[in-house]
Design a protein around this motif. Structure first.
Motif, mmCIF file in Angstrom:
data_model
loop_
_atom_site.group_PDB
_atom_site.id
_atom_site.type_symbol
_atom_site.label_atom_id
_atom_site.label_comp_id
_atom_site.label_asym_id
_atom_site.label_seq_id
_atom_site.Cartn_x
_atom_site.Cartn_y
_atom_site.Cartn_z
ATOM 1 N N GLY A 1 94.668 46.308 63.449
ATOM 2 C CA GLY A 1 93.978 44.841 63.218
ATOM 3 C C GLY A 1 92.800 44.603 63.855
ATOM 4 O O GLY A 1 91.981 44.727 64.433
ATOM 5 N N ILE A 2 93.205 45.171 65.528
ATOM 6 C CA ILE A 2 92.354 44.363 66.316
ATOM 7 C C ILE A 2 91.096 45.121 66.295
ATOM 8 O O ILE A 2 89.896 44.782 66.317
ATOM 9 C CB ILE A 2 93.143 44.947 67.508
ATOM 10 C CG1 ILE A 2 93.811 43.501 68.564
ATOM 11 C CG2 ILE A 2 92.359 44.043 69.132
ATOM 12 C CD1 ILE A 2 93.425 42.086 68.088
ATOM 13 N N ASP A 3 91.028 46.206 65.535
ATOM 14 C CA ASP A 3 90.219 47.639 65.302
ATOM 15 C C ASP A 3 89.881 47.300 64.650
ATOM 16 O O ASP A 3 88.264 47.545 64.454
ATOM 17 C CB ASP A 3 90.465 49.005 65.778
ATOM 18 C CG ASP A 3 91.644 49.271 66.636
ATOM 19 O OD1 ASP A 3 91.183 49.054 67.700
ATOM 20 O OD2 ASP A 3 92.003 50.549 67.051
ATOM 21 N N ILE A 4 90.235 46.646 63.410
ATOM 22 C CA ILE A 4 89.441 46.269 62.320
ATOM 23 C C ILE A 4 88.307 45.096 62.716
ATOM 24 O O ILE A 4 86.995 45.180 61.697
ATOM 25 C CB ILE A 4 90.675 46.179 61.172
ATOM 26 C CG1 ILE A 4 90.592 46.838 61.145
ATOM 27 C CG2 ILE A 4 89.446 45.357 59.961
ATOM 28 C CD1 ILE A 4 92.785 46.718 59.898
ATOM 29 N N ILE A 5 88.976 44.388 63.460
ATOM 30 C CA ILE A 5 88.063 43.141 63.529
ATOM 31 C C ILE A 5 87.024 43.625 64.137
ATOM 32 O O ILE A 5 86.191 43.037 64.575
ATOM 33 C CB ILE A 5 89.339 41.944 64.674
ATOM 34 C CG1 ILE A 5 90.006 41.423 63.501
ATOM 35 C CG2 ILE A 5 88.289 40.610 64.389
ATOM 36 C CD1 ILE A 5 90.880 40.725 64.076
ATOM 37 N N LYS A 6 86.737 44.188 65.323
ATOM 38 C CA LYS A 6 86.141 44.770 66.278
ATOM 39 C C LYS A 6 85.363 45.165 65.008
ATOM 40 O O LYS A 6 83.617 44.889 66.036
ATOM 41 C CB LYS A 6 86.062 45.668 67.311
ATOM 42 C CG LYS A 6 87.095 44.989 68.248
ATOM 43 C CD LYS A 6 87.450 45.834 69.434
ATOM 44 C CE LYS A 6 88.422 45.087 70.135
ATOM 45 N NZ LYS A 6 88.597 46.527 71.750
ATOM 46 N N ASN A 7 85.178 46.280 64.144
ATOM 47 C CA ASN A 7 84.226 46.459 63.339
ATOM 48 C C ASN A 7 83.361 45.803 63.101
ATOM 49 O O ASN A 7 82.543 46.292 62.292
ATOM 50 C CB ASN A 7 85.414 47.873 62.632
ATOM 51 C CG ASN A 7 85.426 49.283 63.491
ATOM 52 O OD1 ASN A 7 84.854 49.093 64.669
ATOM 53 N ND2 ASN A 7 86.487 49.917 63.630
#
Length: 269
Positions: free
Chosen positions: A191-197
């Motif tokens: 989820g964190i990587d999705i948000i960052k992207n």
């Protein structure tokens, strides 16, 4: 307006900048700053409405002020002026015009020195700039905001364009900053990587606006949009928020946002 231009007489109804030369019991003699210091007269009846006990309450010797031309005698080169007929908006506009002329003149003086041009060379540059801009300063401001491509149609020499670009960097461009706080969650392992992207896809400079996203603390992020005016900044912010919302919800996340107060800043471009 070409800063080398000197006109002989003002036109009826024109707003002018003057320097008060002498105050008398009947009014004030002034010199017209933009007309080779031509002497003109401001009668006491045109200073203010009602009875005037002390003229120097309104105009004083050596003071600069904004007046309106109410009579022109071209045969005798006589000009009569009014203070009471000048509106607040007219005064503000004229002062801004004069400041632009002064700043434009200062920039051209620097270019003249740096490039070793004579006055004829400077006048030629001014004439080319005047084909597109009302004021010489406007060209420098346009370069400060949008870059030297705005000069591409003016047939200026490369060294002149480079000199204009250098001087334009001294201009402080007012910018509007609009902000919002985003509340985002994506309950997935990555989820964190999705948000960052997703946030990274809108972060940066787009359509005359700069977008910055900073991390406040889970699950909050601040989005800041800086642009030259409120309308452009607001449009960029709304587009960015809508894009983030759409992509977060596509990934089964939750999205909320709250607006923060906008503010005006100054930026050296």
């Amino acid at each position: 307006m070409s800063i080398s231009e000197t006109k002989k007489l003002p036109e009826l109804g024109e707003i002018v900048i003057v320097t008060v030369k002498e105050v008398t019991g009947h009014g004030a003699y002034v010199t017209l700053d933009e007309y080779d210091n031509l002497t003109a007269f401001l009668h006491i009846s045109e200073i203010a409405t009602g009875w005037i006990r002390n003229i120097e309450r309104y105009v004083k010797a050596k003071q600069k002020t904004v007046l309106k031309v109410i009579r022109v005698n071209p045969i005798r080169s006589e000009v009569d002026l009014s203070l009471k007929q000048v509106t607040g908006e007219e005064k503000k506009s004229k002062v801004m015009e004069v400041k632009k002329d002064e700043k434009g003149a200062n920039f051209m003086d620097v270019i003249k020195t740096n490039l070793g041009y004579d006055q004829n060379g400077i006048r030629e540059i001014e004439e080319k700039i005047s084909q597109k801009y009302d004021f010489i300063y406007d060209a420098f401001e346009a370069v400060a905001i949008k870059g030297t491509e705005v000069l591409s149609s003016l047939d200026l020499r490369p060294e002149v364009i480079e000199a204009i670009e250098l001087e334009s960097k001294k201009i402080q461009i007012p910018h509007i900053e609009v902000r919002a706080v985003l509340d985002i969650t994506v309950r997935k392992g990555d989820g964190i990587d999705i948000i960052k992207n997703i946030l990274g896809s809108v972060d940066g400079s787009k359509n005359n606006s700069k977008i910055d996203i900073t991390y406040i603390g889970a699950p909050k992020y601040r989005i800041t949009v800086t642009s030259e005016n409120f309308k452009i900044a607001e449009k960029a912010l709304n587009q960015a928020i809508e894009k983030i919302k759409t992509n977060i919800e596509k990934n089964s996340g939750t999205f909320k946002f709250s607006r923060e107060e906008s503010k005006k800043t100054h930026t050296n471009i």
